[in-house]
Write a protein that holds these residues in place. Structure first.
Motif, PDB file in Angstrom:
ATOM      1  N   GLY A  34       0.814  -1.211   0.000  1.00  0.00           N
ATOM      2  CA  GLY A  34       0.000   0.000   0.000  1.00  0.00           C
ATOM      3  C   GLY A  34       0.846   1.259   0.000  1.00  0.00           C
ATOM      4  O   GLY A  34       0.317   2.358   0.133  1.00  0.00           O
ATOM      5  N   LEU A  35       2.143   1.112  -0.140  1.00  0.00           N
ATOM      6  CA  LEU A  35       3.075   2.236  -0.130  1.00  0.00           C
ATOM      7  C   LEU A  35       3.646   2.473  -1.523  1.00  0.00           C
ATOM      8  O   LEU A  35       3.564   1.605  -2.389  1.00  0.00           O
ATOM      9  N   THR A  36       4.276   3.623  -1.700  1.00  0.00           N
ATOM     10  CA  THR A  36       5.053   3.865  -2.911  1.00  0.00           C
ATOM     11  C   THR A  36       6.450   3.289  -2.692  1.00  0.00           C
ATOM     12  O   THR A  36       6.851   3.039  -1.542  1.00  0.00           O
ATOM     13  N   PRO A  37       7.226   3.074  -3.759  1.00  0.00           N
ATOM     14  CA  PRO A  37       8.591   2.586  -3.568  1.00  0.00           C
ATOM     15  C   PRO A  37       9.442   3.497  -2.670  1.00  0.00           C
ATOM     16  O   PRO A  37      10.220   3.015  -1.847  1.00  0.00           O
ATOM     17  N   THR A  38       9.259   4.800  -2.778  1.00  0.00           N
ATOM     18  CA  THR A  38      10.019   5.735  -1.936  1.00  0.00           C
ATOM     19  C   THR A  38       9.643   5.582  -0.467  1.00  0.00           C
ATOM     20  O   THR A  38      10.512   5.560   0.408  1.00  0.00           O
ATOM     21  N   ALA A  39       8.350   5.454  -0.196  1.00  0.00           N
ATOM     22  CA  ALA A  39       7.898   5.262   1.180  1.00  0.00           C
ATOM     23  C   ALA A  39       8.361   3.901   1.707  1.00  0.00           C
ATOM     24  O   ALA A  39       8.740   3.781   2.878  1.00  0.00           O
ATOM     25  N   LEU A  40       8.342   2.898   0.868  1.00  0.00           N
ATOM     26  CA  LEU A  40       8.813   1.571   1.266  1.00  0.00           C
ATOM     27  C   LEU A  40      10.278   1.612   1.662  1.00  0.00           C
ATOM     28  O   LEU A  40      10.682   0.996   2.645  1.00  0.00           O
ATOM     29  N   ALA A  41      11.077   2.364   0.909  1.00  0.00           N
ATOM     30  CA  ALA A  41      12.514   2.449   1.190  1.00  0.00           C
ATOM     31  C   ALA A  41      12.784   2.981   2.596  1.00  0.00           C
ATOM     32  O   ALA A  41      13.780   2.613   3.224  1.00  0.00           O
ATOM     33  N   ALA A  42      11.900   3.810   3.100  1.00  0.00           N
ATOM     34  CA  ALA A  42      12.070   4.398   4.434  1.00  0.00           C
ATOM     35  C   ALA A  42      11.343   3.622   5.525  1.00  0.00           C
ATOM     36  O   ALA A  42      11.412   3.998   6.693  1.00  0.00           O
ATOM     37  N   ALA A  43      10.671   2.548   5.164  1.00  0.00           N
ATOM     38  CA  ALA A  43       9.886   1.792   6.141  1.00  0.00           C
ATOM     39  C   ALA A  43      10.778   1.176   7.212  1.00  0.00           C
ATOM     40  O   ALA A  43      11.732   0.474   6.888  1.00  0.00           O
ATOM     41  N   PRO A  44      10.492   1.438   8.481  1.00  0.00           N
ATOM     42  CA  PRO A  44      11.344   0.928   9.551  1.00  0.00           C
ATOM     43  C   PRO A  44      11.351  -0.598   9.654  1.00  0.00           C
ATOM     44  O   PRO A  44      12.329  -1.180  10.099  1.00  0.00           O
ATOM     45  N   TRP A  45      10.295  -1.259   9.209  1.00  0.00           N
ATOM     46  CA  TRP A  45      10.251  -2.711   9.338  1.00  0.00           C
ATOM     47  C   TRP A  45      11.254  -3.410   8.439  1.00  0.00           C
ATOM     48  O   TRP A  45      11.591  -4.559   8.661  1.00  0.00           O
ATOM     49  N   LEU A  46      11.792  -2.735   7.401  1.00  0.00           N
ATOM     50  CA  LEU A  46      12.838  -3.355   6.580  1.00  0.00           C
ATOM     51  C   LEU A  46      14.129  -3.524   7.366  1.00  0.00           C
ATOM     52  O   LEU A  46      14.904  -4.429   7.108  1.00  0.00           O
ATOM     53  N   ALA A  47      14.348  -2.677   8.357  1.00  0.00           N
ATOM     54  CA  ALA A  47      15.562  -2.761   9.166  1.00  0.00           C
ATOM     55  C   ALA A  47      15.583  -4.000  10.045  1.00  0.00           C
ATOM     56  O   ALA A  47      16.632  -4.435  10.480  1.00  0.00           O
ATOM     57  N   ILE A  48      14.434  -4.593  10.301  1.00  0.00           N
ATOM     58  CA  ILE A  48      14.360  -5.780  11.149  1.00  0.00           C
ATOM     59  C   ILE A  48      15.134  -6.939  10.548  1.00  0.00           C
ATOM     60  O   ILE A  48      15.736  -7.727  11.245  1.00  0.00           O
ATOM     61  N   ASP A  49      15.154  -7.036   9.240  1.00  0.00           N
ATOM     62  CA  ASP A  49      15.834  -8.143   8.571  1.00  0.00           C
ATOM     63  C   ASP A  49      17.300  -8.258   8.960  1.00  0.00           C
ATOM     64  O   ASP A  49      17.828  -9.347   9.035  1.00  0.00           O
ATOM     65  N   ASP A  50      17.983  -7.146   9.169  1.00  0.00           N
ATOM     66  CA  ASP A  50      19.399  -7.219   9.511  1.00  0.00           C
ATOM     67  C   ASP A  50      19.604  -7.842  10.885  1.00  0.00           C
ATOM     68  O   ASP A  50      20.633  -8.425  11.162  1.00  0.00           O
ATOM     69  N   VAL A  51      18.616  -7.745  11.748  1.00  0.00           N
ATOM     70  CA  VAL A  51      18.697  -8.382  13.058  1.00  0.00           C
ATOM     71  C   VAL A  51      18.424  -9.873  12.918  1.00  0.00           C
ATOM     72  O   VAL A  51      19.136 -10.712  13.461  1.00  0.00           O
ATOM     73  N   ALA A  52      17.387 -10.205  12.165  1.00  0.00           N
ATOM     74  CA  ALA A  52      17.020 -11.605  11.988  1.00  0.00           C
ATOM     75  C   ALA A  52      18.006 -12.350  11.095  1.00  0.00           C
ATOM     76  O   ALA A  52      18.288 -13.523  11.311  1.00  0.00           O
ATOM     77  N   TRP A  53      18.525 -11.665  10.090  1.00  0.00           N
ATOM     78  CA  TRP A  53      19.440 -12.277   9.120  1.00  0.00           C
ATOM     79  C   TRP A  53      20.685 -11.409   9.015  1.00  0.00           C
ATOM     80  O   TRP A  53      20.825 -10.641   8.078  1.00  0.00           O
ATOM     81  N   PRO A  54      21.586 -11.496   9.974  1.00  0.00           N
ATOM     82  CA  PRO A  54      22.786 -10.645   9.956  1.00  0.00           C
ATOM     83  C   PRO A  54      23.531 -10.760   8.632  1.00  0.00           C
ATOM     84  O   PRO A  54      23.709 -11.844   8.090  1.00  0.00           O
ATOM     85  N   GLY A  55      23.935  -9.593   8.133  1.00  0.00           N
ATOM     86  CA  GLY A  55      24.689  -9.566   6.891  1.00  0.00           C
ATOM     87  C   GLY A  55      23.828  -9.597   5.656  1.00  0.00           C
ATOM     88  O   GLY A  55      24.330  -9.571   4.546  1.00  0.00           O
ATOM     89  N   SER A  56      22.503  -9.635   5.823  1.00  0.00           N
ATOM     90  CA  SER A  56      21.627  -9.725   4.652  1.00  0.00           C
ATOM     91  C   SER A  56      21.470  -8.384   3.946  1.00  0.00           C
ATOM     92  O   SER A  56      21.132  -8.349   2.782  1.00  0.00           O
ATOM     93  N   ALA A  57      21.727  -7.300   4.652  1.00  0.00           N
ATOM     94  CA  ALA A  57      21.607  -5.991   4.027  1.00  0.00           C
ATOM     95  C   ALA A  57      22.770  -5.788   3.068  1.00  0.00           C
ATOM     96  O   ALA A  57      23.918  -6.090   3.405  1.00  0.00           O
ATOM     97  N   PRO A  58      22.501  -5.296   1.849  1.00  0.00           N
ATOM     98  CA  PRO A  58      23.564  -5.089   0.882  1.00  0.00           C
ATOM     99  C   PRO A  58      24.659  -4.184   1.430  1.00  0.00           C
ATOM    100  O   PRO A  58      24.379  -3.159   2.026  1.00  0.00           O
ATOM    101  N   GLY A  59      25.889  -4.600   1.246  1.00  0.00           N
ATOM    102  CA  GLY A  59      27.023  -3.790   1.673  1.00  0.00           C
ATOM    103  C   GLY A  59      27.381  -3.889   3.138  1.00  0.00           C
ATOM    104  O   GLY A  59      28.268  -3.213   3.617  1.00  0.00           O
ATOM    105  N   ARG A  60      26.696  -4.753   3.886  1.00  0.00           N
ATOM    106  CA  ARG A  60      26.991  -4.894   5.309  1.00  0.00           C
ATOM    107  C   ARG A  60      27.491  -6.295   5.583  1.00  0.00           C
ATOM    108  O   ARG A  60      26.818  -7.267   5.289  1.00  0.00           O
ATOM    109  N   PRO A  61      28.664  -6.414   6.149  1.00  0.00           N
ATOM    110  CA  PRO A  61      29.194  -7.747   6.440  1.00  0.00           C
ATOM    111  C   PRO A  61      28.454  -8.403   7.597  1.00  0.00           C
ATOM    112  O   PRO A  61      27.901  -7.722   8.458  1.00  0.00           O
ATOM    113  N   ALA A  62      28.457  -9.709   7.598  1.00  0.00           N
ATOM    114  CA  ALA A  62      27.866 -10.448   8.717  1.00  0.00           C
ATOM    115  C   ALA A  62      28.755 -10.267   9.941  1.00  0.00           C
ATOM    116  O   ALA A  62      29.974 -10.174   9.827  1.00  0.00           O
ATOM    117  N   PRO A  63      28.163 -10.188  11.132  1.00  0.00           N
ATOM    118  CA  PRO A  63      28.989 -10.038  12.337  1.00  0.00           C
ATOM    119  C   PRO A  63      29.782 -11.308  12.608  1.00  0.00           C
ATOM    120  O   PRO A  63      29.395 -12.402  12.207  1.00  0.00           O
TER     121      PRO A  63
END
Length: 81
Positions: free
Chosen positions: A45-74
């Protein structure tokens, strides 16, 4: 349906990483930017720009460390705060 979700997830992470919507569409397997826009709208229900800023996307890096592009796994035993 599963393929749509996988494609959407990939594009959502690209958008969250700061990739422009047109580039995210191309890299994510969409026909064009408007195709990406329709899918994002259908799933969230969001635009791509609004989706990019959605805080729930940040949860993935906690659940799947290193899954965010450009971020190494701990390293083992290291937790992020």
């Amino acid at each position: 349906r599963a393929a749509r979700l996988v494609r959407f997830d990939h594009a959502a992470h690209l958008l969250a990483a700061g990739v422009a919507p047109a580039a995210a569409a191309a890299r994510g397997g969409y026909a064009d930017q408007s195709h990406l826009h329709r899918e994002v709208r259908a799933f969230t229900g969001l635009t791509p720009t609004a989706l990019a800023a959605a805080p729930w996307l940040a949860i993935d890096d906690v659940a799947w460390p290193g899954s965010a592009p450009g971020r190494p796994a701990p390293r083992a035993g290291v937790t992020r705060r």
